[in-house]
Design a protein around this motif. Structure first.
Motif, PDB file in Angstrom:
ATOM      1  N   LEU A   1       8.771   8.125   6.966  1.00  0.00           N
ATOM      2  CA  LEU A   1       9.836   8.616   7.863  1.00  0.00           C
ATOM      3  C   LEU A   1       9.636   7.898   8.512  1.00  0.00           C
ATOM      4  O   LEU A   1       8.694   6.857   9.263  1.00  0.00           O
ATOM      5  CB  LEU A   1       8.687   9.974   8.325  1.00  0.00           C
ATOM      6  CG  LEU A   1       8.929  11.142   9.178  1.00  0.00           C
ATOM      7  CD1 LEU A   1      10.376  11.323   9.232  1.00  0.00           C
ATOM      8  CD2 LEU A   1       8.034  12.238  10.007  1.00  0.00           C
ATOM      9  N   ASP A   2      10.555   8.136   9.606  1.00  0.00           N
ATOM     10  CA  ASP A   2      11.488   6.568  10.518  1.00  0.00           C
ATOM     11  C   ASP A   2      11.240   7.838  11.883  1.00  0.00           C
ATOM     12  O   ASP A   2      12.396   7.720  12.197  1.00  0.00           O
ATOM     13  CB  ASP A   2      12.557   5.618  10.709  1.00  0.00           C
ATOM     14  CG  ASP A   2      12.309   4.788   9.310  1.00  0.00           C
ATOM     15  OD1 ASP A   2      11.785   4.636   8.784  1.00  0.00           O
ATOM     16  OD2 ASP A   2      13.985   5.585   8.536  1.00  0.00           O
ATOM     17  N   VAL A   3      10.336   7.016  12.969  1.00  0.00           N
ATOM     18  CA  VAL A   3      10.272   7.178  14.276  1.00  0.00           C
ATOM     19  C   VAL A   3      10.511   5.941  15.194  1.00  0.00           C
ATOM     20  O   VAL A   3      10.625   4.795  15.230  1.00  0.00           O
ATOM     21  CB  VAL A   3       9.063   7.695  14.374  1.00  0.00           C
ATOM     22  CG1 VAL A   3       9.101   8.387  15.774  1.00  0.00           C
ATOM     23  CG2 VAL A   3       8.489   9.289  14.146  1.00  0.00           C
TER      24      VAL A   3
ATOM     25  N   PHE B   1       3.193   6.183   9.538  1.00  0.00           N
ATOM     26  CA  PHE B   1       4.804   6.065  10.836  1.00  0.00           C
ATOM     27  C   PHE B   1       5.471   5.316  10.116  1.00  0.00           C
ATOM     28  O   PHE B   1       4.477   3.989  10.492  1.00  0.00           O
ATOM     29  CB  PHE B   1       4.479   6.883  11.448  1.00  0.00           C
ATOM     30  CG  PHE B   1       3.813   8.112  11.303  1.00  0.00           C
ATOM     31  CD1 PHE B   1       4.847   9.546  11.022  1.00  0.00           C
ATOM     32  CD2 PHE B   1       3.034   8.679  11.329  1.00  0.00           C
ATOM     33  CE1 PHE B   1       4.668  10.611  11.294  1.00  0.00           C
ATOM     34  CE2 PHE B   1       2.122  10.179  11.697  1.00  0.00           C
ATOM     35  CZ  PHE B   1       3.413  10.959  11.615  1.00  0.00           C
ATOM     36  N   ASP B   2       6.304   4.231  10.209  1.00  0.00           N
ATOM     37  CA  ASP B   2       6.984   3.486  10.783  1.00  0.00           C
ATOM     38  C   ASP B   2       7.943   3.839  11.704  1.00  0.00           C
ATOM     39  O   ASP B   2       8.767   4.868  12.255  1.00  0.00           O
ATOM     40  CB  ASP B   2       8.283   3.481   8.987  1.00  0.00           C
ATOM     41  CG  ASP B   2       8.783   1.875   9.525  1.00  0.00           C
ATOM     42  OD1 ASP B   2       8.656   1.104  10.139  1.00  0.00           O
ATOM     43  OD2 ASP B   2       9.907   1.811   8.661  1.00  0.00           O
ATOM     44  N   VAL B   3       7.698   3.184  12.655  1.00  0.00           N
ATOM     45  CA  VAL B   3       8.270   3.607  14.351  1.00  0.00           C
ATOM     46  C   VAL B   3       9.503   1.976  14.869  1.00  0.00           C
ATOM     47  O   VAL B   3       9.214   0.886  14.578  1.00  0.00           O
ATOM     48  CB  VAL B   3       7.113   2.716  15.503  1.00  0.00           C
ATOM     49  CG1 VAL B   3       7.084   3.812  16.527  1.00  0.00           C
ATOM     50  CG2 VAL B   3       6.235   4.886  15.157  1.00  0.00           C
TER      51      VAL B   3
ATOM     52  N   TRP C   1       4.051  -0.612  12.103  1.00  0.00           N
ATOM     53  CA  TRP C   1       3.566   0.145  10.902  1.00  0.00           C
ATOM     54  C   TRP C   1       2.263   1.057  11.305  1.00  0.00           C
ATOM     55  O   TRP C   1       1.631   0.765  12.129  1.00  0.00           O
ATOM     56  CB  TRP C   1       3.451   0.850   9.558  1.00  0.00           C
ATOM     57  CG  TRP C   1       4.704   0.153   8.898  1.00  0.00           C
ATOM     58  CD1 TRP C   1       6.281  -0.093   9.390  1.00  0.00           C
ATOM     59  CD2 TRP C   1       4.672  -1.154   7.612  1.00  0.00           C
ATOM     60  NE1 TRP C   1       7.161  -0.778   8.413  1.00  0.00           N
ATOM     61  CE2 TRP C   1       6.373  -1.371   7.393  1.00  0.00           C
ATOM     62  CE3 TRP C   1       4.183  -1.052   6.647  1.00  0.00           C
ATOM     63  CZ2 TRP C   1       6.897  -1.362   5.766  1.00  0.00           C
ATOM     64  CZ3 TRP C   1       4.366  -1.899   5.571  1.00  0.00           C
ATOM     65  CH2 TRP C   1       5.757  -1.851   5.249  1.00  0.00           C
ATOM     66  N   LEU C   2       1.909   2.204  10.938  1.00  0.00           N
ATOM     67  CA  LEU C   2       0.631   3.296  11.375  1.00  0.00           C
ATOM     68  C   LEU C   2       0.541   3.611  10.840  1.00  0.00           C
ATOM     69  O   LEU C   2       0.843   3.869   9.254  1.00  0.00           O
ATOM     70  CB  LEU C   2       1.458   5.061  12.775  1.00  0.00           C
ATOM     71  CG  LEU C   2       2.021   4.213  13.945  1.00  0.00           C
ATOM     72  CD1 LEU C   2       2.351   5.442  14.426  1.00  0.00           C
ATOM     73  CD2 LEU C   2       1.201   2.955  15.017  1.00  0.00           C
ATOM     74  N   ARG C   3      -1.064   3.888  10.670  1.00  0.00           N
ATOM     75  CA  ARG C   3      -2.629   4.612   9.311  1.00  0.00           C
ATOM     76  C   ARG C   3      -3.375   4.146  10.499  1.00  0.00           C
ATOM     77  O   ARG C   3      -4.114   3.975  11.048  1.00  0.00           O
ATOM     78  CB  ARG C   3      -2.202   2.951   8.846  1.00  0.00           C
ATOM     79  CG  ARG C   3      -2.707   1.814   8.469  1.00  0.00           C
ATOM     80  CD  ARG C   3      -3.077   0.874   6.996  1.00  0.00           C
ATOM     81  NE  ARG C   3      -3.586   0.055   7.040  1.00  0.00           N
ATOM     82  CZ  ARG C   3      -3.573  -0.544   6.633  1.00  0.00           C
ATOM     83  NH1 ARG C   3      -3.293  -0.493   5.310  1.00  0.00           N
ATOM     84  NH2 ARG C   3      -4.219  -2.059   6.021  1.00  0.00           N
TER      85      ARG C   3
ATOM     86  N   GLY D   1       1.244  -1.149   0.344  1.00  0.00           N
ATOM     87  CA  GLY D   1       0.009   0.009  -0.269  1.00  0.00           C
ATOM     88  C   GLY D   1       1.066   0.637  -0.198  1.00  0.00           C
ATOM     89  O   GLY D   1       2.017   0.856   0.300  1.00  0.00           O
ATOM     90  N   GLU D   2       0.121   2.367  -0.132  1.00  0.00           N
ATOM     91  CA  GLU D   2       1.178   3.348   0.218  1.00  0.00           C
ATOM     92  C   GLU D   2       1.189   4.499   1.004  1.00  0.00           C
ATOM     93  O   GLU D   2       0.866   3.612   2.170  1.00  0.00           O
ATOM     94  CB  GLU D   2      -0.410   4.688  -0.711  1.00  0.00           C
ATOM     95  CG  GLU D   2      -0.821   4.120  -2.235  1.00  0.00           C
ATOM     96  CD  GLU D   2       0.479   4.318  -3.228  1.00  0.00           C
ATOM     97  OE1 GLU D   2       2.311   5.746  -3.064  1.00  0.00           O
ATOM     98  OE2 GLU D   2       0.813   3.582  -3.884  1.00  0.00           O
ATOM     99  N   TRP D   3       2.053   5.067   0.828  1.00  0.00           N
ATOM    100  CA  TRP D   3       2.684   6.108   2.161  1.00  0.00           C
ATOM    101  C   TRP D   3       2.378   7.219   2.120  1.00  0.00           C
ATOM    102  O   TRP D   3       2.463   7.771   1.233  1.00  0.00           O
ATOM    103  CB  TRP D   3       3.961   5.428   2.392  1.00  0.00           C
ATOM    104  CG  TRP D   3       4.769   4.252   2.896  1.00  0.00           C
ATOM    105  CD1 TRP D   3       4.967   3.058   2.248  1.00  0.00           C
ATOM    106  CD2 TRP D   3       5.125   3.960   4.290  1.00  0.00           C
ATOM    107  NE1 TRP D   3       5.361   2.315   3.106  1.00  0.00           N
ATOM    108  CE2 TRP D   3       5.569   2.898   4.775  1.00  0.00           C
ATOM    109  CE3 TRP D   3       5.059   4.916   5.789  1.00  0.00           C
ATOM    110  CZ2 TRP D   3       5.342   2.113   6.017  1.00  0.00           C
ATOM    111  CZ3 TRP D   3       4.980   4.619   6.984  1.00  0.00           C
ATOM    112  CH2 TRP D   3       5.017   2.756   6.795  1.00  0.00           C
ATOM    113  N   ALA D   4       1.907   7.698   2.775  1.00  0.00           N
ATOM    114  CA  ALA D   4       1.576   9.269   3.620  1.00  0.00           C
ATOM    115  C   ALA D   4       2.905  10.339   3.449  1.00  0.00           C
ATOM    116  O   ALA D   4       3.903   9.611   4.198  1.00  0.00           O
ATOM    117  CB  ALA D   4       0.704   9.795   4.136  1.00  0.00           C
TER     118      ALA D   4
END
Length: 248
Positions: free
Chosen positions: A56-58, A116-118, A105-107, A14-17
């Motif tokens: 974006l890696d948090v 976000f990729d945490v 991953w968050l959505r 899927g897409e990343w914002a």
């Protein structure tokens, strides 16, 4: 998540914002644990050289995952990302993640792009630990710098060490952009860390061209002690560049 290309990854997962450091700050507002921005965005904030980014890696401490899940509850669905697979972490699930899971991953929902990729880092409060070489540790204040907006970014020499394993085109581009801007201690630390973790690495020849990177007074110390005795906080110059990052 492997070495697949951007188009293949988006088709499969899927897409990343597009997200910026201000988005990260908004996400983490009110979170009591340590957090910082890592990966290519951290290098972009340091160099000011823009390129396209997948996400974006948090980073947070793995020990803070329960508090983080509470922090995003009702705003984001949390998915464990591991070994090329994704598994939802439902609100009532325990905090144990699948073996080998080092990120979530968050959505907002299934119809929305990932946001976000945490990354889940080992260690305790106020500490940075190399996830691949856990004997390498630093005080978090020495492993990261803080920009004028209060966003903490992982130091460029550390990001480059972590990127050195893969040597993708974007990693080489990031190294080329960052190298001229690294301070003497940063170049020295990266050179010694690379020689220890990746003997014969192609970047060593570039670093050896800097005379100050070869005579540090730390020769003979194991990397863990070198790390602890280097201070990587920068009077910035770099802070003025950090700002809110660059949306790509």
């Amino acid at each position: 998540m492997g070495e697949m290309g951007r188009a293949e990854m988006r088709a499969l997962y899927g897409e990343w914002a597009p997200r910026t450091s201000r988005d990260a700050a908004a996400l983490m507002d009110g979170f009591d644990g340590d957090w910082w921005v890592a990966g290519g965005r951290a290098l972009e904030a340091f160099t000011g050289v823009e390129r396209e980014h997948d996400d974006l890696d948090v980073a947070i401490l793995r020990a803070d995952l329960p508090a983080f899940r509470d922090h995003v509850r009702g705003r984001f669905h949390v998915w464990a990302a591991f070994a090329g697979a994704l598994k939802p972490v439902l609100p009532d699930d325990p905090d144990e993640l699948p073996d080998g899971c080092g990120q979530v991953w968050l959505r907002p929902d299934a119809g929305s792009p990932w946001e976000f990729d945490v990354l889940l880092n080992p260690g305790s409060a106020g500490e940075w630990v190399n996830r691949r070489e856990p004997q390498m540790t630093l005080a978090l204040d020495d492993a990261a710098w803080v920009d004028t907006d209060g966003v903490r970014w992982l130091n460029p020499e550390i990001v480059l060490l972590l990127k050195a394993k893969h040597l993708r085109a974007k990693d080489r581009a990031d190294f080329a952009a960052a190298l001229p801007l690294l301070g003497e201690d940063q170049r020295a630390w990266l050179g010694e860390a690379l020689a220890w973790a990746h003997p014969g690495h192609e970047w060593l020849a570039r670093l050896e061209g800097e005379p100050d990177a070869r005579h540090t007074g730390l020769e003979g110390l194991p990397p863990i002690d070198r790390a602890r005795r280097h201070s990587h906080r920068r009077s910035r110059e770099n802070s003025d560049r950090g700002g809110d990052g660059h949306q790509t």
